[in-house]
Design an enzyme around this catalytic site. Structure first.
Site, mmCIF file in Angstrom:
data_model
loop_
_atom_site.group_PDB
_atom_site.id
_atom_site.type_symbol
_atom_site.label_atom_id
_atom_site.label_comp_id
_atom_site.label_asym_id
_atom_site.label_seq_id
_atom_site.Cartn_x
_atom_site.Cartn_y
_atom_site.Cartn_z
ATOM 1 N N GLY A 1 0.833 -1.192 0.000
ATOM 2 C CA GLY A 1 0.000 0.000 0.000
ATOM 3 C C GLY A 1 0.867 1.241 0.000
ATOM 4 C CD GLN B 1 3.612 5.634 2.521
ATOM 5 O OE1 GLN B 1 2.607 5.098 2.071
ATOM 6 N NE2 GLN B 1 4.620 4.963 3.042
ATOM 7 C CG HIS C 1 -0.160 1.240 7.404
ATOM 8 N ND1 HIS C 1 0.851 0.804 8.239
ATOM 9 C CD2 HIS C 1 0.432 2.033 6.477
ATOM 10 C CE1 HIS C 1 2.000 1.335 7.835
ATOM 11 N NE2 HIS C 1 1.776 2.076 6.761
ATOM 12 C CG HIS D 1 0.691 6.800 5.501
ATOM 13 N ND1 HIS D 1 1.881 7.222 6.054
ATOM 14 C CD2 HIS D 1 0.854 5.476 5.250
ATOM 15 C CE1 HIS D 1 2.720 6.195 6.129
ATOM 16 N NE2 HIS D 1 2.119 5.114 5.660
HETATM 17 NI NI NI Z 1 2.997 3.235 5.501
#
Ligand code: NI
Length: 178
Positions: A47, A52, A138, A142
């Site tokens: 993922g 990110q 998760h 983020h």
């Molecule tokens: Ni992560």
């Protein structure tokens, strides 16, 4: 094919809430999603969230091949949301492409309902449990500027994956012929 640079813990984009995507069908969103799919495919991860890759937008990509355990189909979710179903929690090791080499035990809700908007502008709603539910939690974290370490109940389980693998290998009997 464009592989973007993945930013690591310490980059401020990972520590602040991301902005909603105004137009999920915009061409630049399709381009970002395609680049994120390419970027994820170039890693061992399952993922990826837009922060990110340094992009302050609420967009996540999920893709867990069956070969690595429970499968989650390739999914692009824009402005995702999630709702916990039931009270059951499970603790399991998690890793993150923004904390390379590390892993730790994170308690997560076992069952969720989640959704968002696809690249075509259509709403997606699903229910998930176990690993699939963990992955969504998760990635959505983020978008709120949270990394899994901030969800850990016991920081003493934070470890280098390679060290755990070494210990595991040592613990197993050498029963296979060379
Ligand atoms: Ni992560």
């Amino acid at each position: 094919m464009t592989v973007l640079t993945i930013v690591h813990m310490g980059h401020p984009v990972l520590a602040r809430p991301a902005r909603p995507v105004a137009d999920p069908t915009a061409p630049e969103i399709a381009r970002l999603a395609a680049d994120m799919v390419d970027t994820l495919a170039a890693t061992t991860g399952v993922g990826l969230a837009a922060p990110q890759v340094g992009v302050d937008l609420r967009l996540v990509v999920l893709n867990a091949p069956a070969a690595r355990g429970e499968a989650v189909p390739l999914t692009i979710l824009i402005n995702p949301w999630l709702e916990v179903l039931g009270r059951e929690c499970e603790s399991a090791y998690e890793g993150c492409l923004s904390l390379p080499g590390l892993t730790g035990v994170v308690p997560r809700a076992w069952r969720i309902r989640y959704g968002g908007v696809g690249l075509d502008g259509a709403a997606v709603v699903r229910e998930a449990q176990g690993f699939h539910a963990r992955l969504v939690q998760h990635e959505c974290d983020h978008l709120d500027g949270r990394l899994y370490v901030s969800r850990m109940a016991d920081l003493s389980t934070l470890a280098y994956s390679q060290q755990l693998l070494r210990l595991q290998a040592e613990a197993q009997p050498q029963d296979r012929p060379a």
